[in-house]
Design a protein around this motif. Structure first.
Motif, PDB file in Angstrom:
ATOM      1  N   ALA A  71       0.834  -1.209   0.000  1.00  0.00           N
ATOM      2  CA  ALA A  71       0.000   0.000   0.000  1.00  0.00           C
ATOM      3  C   ALA A  71       0.869   1.259   0.000  1.00  0.00           C
ATOM      4  CB  ALA A  71      -0.930  -0.006   1.209  1.00  0.00           C
ATOM      5  N   PHE A  72       1.968   1.240   0.725  1.00  0.00           N
ATOM      6  CA  PHE A  72       2.875   2.389   0.723  1.00  0.00           C
ATOM      7  C   PHE A  72       3.516   2.585  -0.654  1.00  0.00           C
ATOM      8  CE2 PHE A  72       3.430   2.014   5.544  1.00  0.00           C
ATOM      9  CZ  PHE A  72       2.513   3.039   5.762  1.00  0.00           C
ATOM     10  N   GLN A  73       3.712   1.507  -1.380  1.00  0.00           N
ATOM     11  CA  GLN A  73       4.194   1.659  -2.753  1.00  0.00           C
ATOM     12  C   GLN A  73       3.224   2.487  -3.590  1.00  0.00           C
ATOM     13  OE1 GLN A  73       4.907  -2.520  -3.858  1.00  0.00           O
ATOM     14  NE2 GLN A  73       7.060  -2.018  -4.216  1.00  0.00           N
ATOM     15  N   GLU A  74       1.923   2.174  -3.478  1.00  0.00           N
ATOM     16  CA  GLU A  74       0.930   2.933  -4.228  1.00  0.00           C
ATOM     17  C   GLU A  74       0.845   4.378  -3.746  1.00  0.00           C
ATOM     18  OE1 GLU A  74      -0.540   1.828  -6.878  1.00  0.00           O
ATOM     19  OE2 GLU A  74       0.507  -0.092  -6.639  1.00  0.00           O
ATOM     20  N   VAL A  75       1.004   4.572  -2.444  1.00  0.00           N
ATOM     21  CA  VAL A  75       0.966   5.934  -1.905  1.00  0.00           C
ATOM     22  C   VAL A  75       2.123   6.759  -2.465  1.00  0.00           C
ATOM     23  CG1 VAL A  75       1.206   7.299   0.199  1.00  0.00           C
ATOM     24  CG2 VAL A  75      -0.266   5.293   0.197  1.00  0.00           C
ATOM     25  N   ILE A  76       3.316   6.182  -2.502  1.00  0.00           N
ATOM     26  CA  ILE A  76       4.482   6.912  -3.009  1.00  0.00           C
ATOM     27  C   ILE A  76       4.342   7.172  -4.507  1.00  0.00           C
ATOM     28  CG2 ILE A  76       6.983   6.740  -3.369  1.00  0.00           C
ATOM     29  CD1 ILE A  76       7.146   5.222  -0.730  1.00  0.00           C
TER      30      ILE A  76
END
Length: 480
Positions: free
Chosen positions: A181-186
């Motif tokens: 999910a943090f990948q998508e946020v970044i």
């Protein structure tokens, strides 16, 4: 003659003001006039002290009485397990904290008020409720408020709901989903003009991390992954001349490498090491459901069948309420053809005499070698040692924690009490919802297994004793 009379007359005329005060100290058993004045002053001070003490004691009456600031006690304000009437001043004093913490504090107060709806002194909060009042209760997240704010990414909100509802279980699954999910946020993050990405991105991620923590505690593994991500972001400020797009691509790729190396490859190496301990004809005991233990058993069964089609071993799946996670493991193993036996935790002592090995998973392994795992693991380990059965814990090194935890009460997680109350015998026992004031349902998710009950820990760096955790942490941080 005239001289003495003249000398005494002025003396008598100067003492009439002191004469009335003399009987008071004499009645108290005091001495002269000066001592009587001191005695009167000392007594009045004591009386004031007694009055203040009596007022303070009387203010500690029923918990639903309104209390003003003069009668509040600091010891009572520090107990979040009390009903809302005693916690309102504490919540008002902590308004400077972040929004997720405030939401957790207020919802925790309402949770205990729900289980103790009566503030009658005849039904005070139980000592058990106060003993575990520091642990955040299981509460559904406020998705409406989350979608109304612009500080939370939709993928983060969806992940928090899945973690809170229990549809996403397991430390590895939650950590991998969080990092993805943090990948998508970044990827979707846009750095403001005239701003440094390595300074602005941690501020941008902070409310999302707090939201996930409010939905469900991230645990040791999730905390280590977040600290690693922040360190990677800070490294971008060390003279990095790349553009914002290149820095974002670097972080996305680094997160993928972390998931691959620290979780996926680590599980594969652990499976290769642990399956060598499973021999034909043995009986393996496992508790609940662990993804890495499941992988060990399935690969050991597959390799054994490839080597000798007639060779076999048996797996005993031990389970317990209220989650009954062992059922999922049982379905997975039986679908692969593994011979299994399913028993509850109360029947474990009848199975262990014929067991050869106990394989356990864990949520964390603390610095003192204590194993933090699903509630009931400590009982399995204790009974296994009593029957002289070796216990092997399969844990990835990213779950190693630097804390020293002495018990499973200081830091734990509360499960859903409604699931605990769902018993077939509820109607016969007369247990209804909501629970009566005298009943406090308590469902702890984890327990702590002392290192003395663990034979060895299987990691991606090999088999190590539980006492070697500080050494591994030192090497990972570059200290040793």
């Amino acid at each position: 003659m005239s001289d003495p009379s003249s000398s005494t007359a002025p003396a008598q005329s100067g003492k009439p003001a002191k004469q009335p005060k003399a009987p008071k100290p004499s009645a108290q058993g005091g001495g002269g006039g000066g001592g009587g004045e001191a005695g009167v002053k000392a007594k009045s001070a004591k009386e004031l002290k007694k009055e203040k003490r009596a007022a303070l004691v009387s203010s500690r009456g029923p918990v639903d009485e309104p209390r003003g600031p003069p009668s509040e006690s600091p010891n009572l304000k520090a107990r979040p397990g009390l009903p809302p009437s005693t916690n309102s001043h504490t919540a008002a004093a902590s308004q400077h904290t972040s929004a997720p913490i405030l939401r957790r504090a207020t919802t925790q107060t309402s949770h205990h008020h729900h289980h103790h709806p009566s503030s009658d002194p005849a039904h005070p909060p139980s000592s058990q409720a106060l003993f575990f009042s520091h642990i955040p209760p299981h509460l559904p997240p406020d998705t409406a408020a989350a979608f109304n704010t612009s500080k939370l990414h939709p993928d983060i909100i969806r992940l928090g709901v899945m973690m809170s509802s229990g549809s996403l279980r397991g430390a590895n699954a939650r950590t991998m989903a969080m990092m993805a999910a943090f990948q998508e946020v970044i990827r979707d993050y846009e750095c403001p003009d005239q701003a440094d990405l390595w300074k602005d991105l941690p501020i941008y991620l902070s409310p999302m991390i707090a939201w996930l923590e409010g939905c469900r505690p991230k645990g040791v593994g999730g905390g280590n992954a977040i600290r690693w991500l922040k360190s990677e972001i800070n490294r971008l400020g060390e003279g990095d001349e790349r553009t914002h797009a290149e820095q974002k691509a670097f972080l996305v790729e680094a997160i993928g490498v972390y998931i691959r190396d620290r979780i996926e490859f680590a599980d594969q190496v652990i499976a290769d090491n642990a399956k060598e301990k499973i021999l034909p004809g043995e009986t393996i005991v496992t508790y609940a459901r662990s993804s890495v233990v499941e992988r060990v058993i399935l690969e050991a069964w597959r390799d054994m069948k490839e080597t000798d089609p007639d060779a076999t071993f048996e797996v005993v799946v031990v389970d317990s309420r209220p989650l009954n996670e062992g059922r999922g493991l049982l379905e997975s193993l039986t679908a692969a053809g593994v011979q299994c036996t399913y028993v509850l935790l109360t029947q474990l002592s009848a199975i262990l005499p014929r067991a050869s090995l106990v394989l356990l998973g864990a949520s964390a392994l603390h610095s003192d070698g204590a194993l933090f795992a699903r509630s009931g693991t400590a009982v399995v380990s204790m009974l296994a040692k009593e029957h002289k059965v070796p216990v092997v814990a399969c844990v990835e090194t990213y779950k190693f924690g630097e804390r020293v935890v002495l018990d499973g009460v200081a830091s734990n997680e509360l499960g859903d009490p409604d699931v605990l109350r769902d018993l077939p015998a509820n109607k016969a026992l007369g247990i209804k919802k909501p629970s009566p004031p005298a009943l406090t349902p308590l469902s702890l998710m984890y327990d702590l297994t002392p290192p003395s009950l663990i034979t060895a820990v299987c990691t991606e760096i090999g088999f190590i004793p539980p006492s070697s955790v500080p050494t591994v942490l030192g090497k990972a941080s570059g200290v040793a």
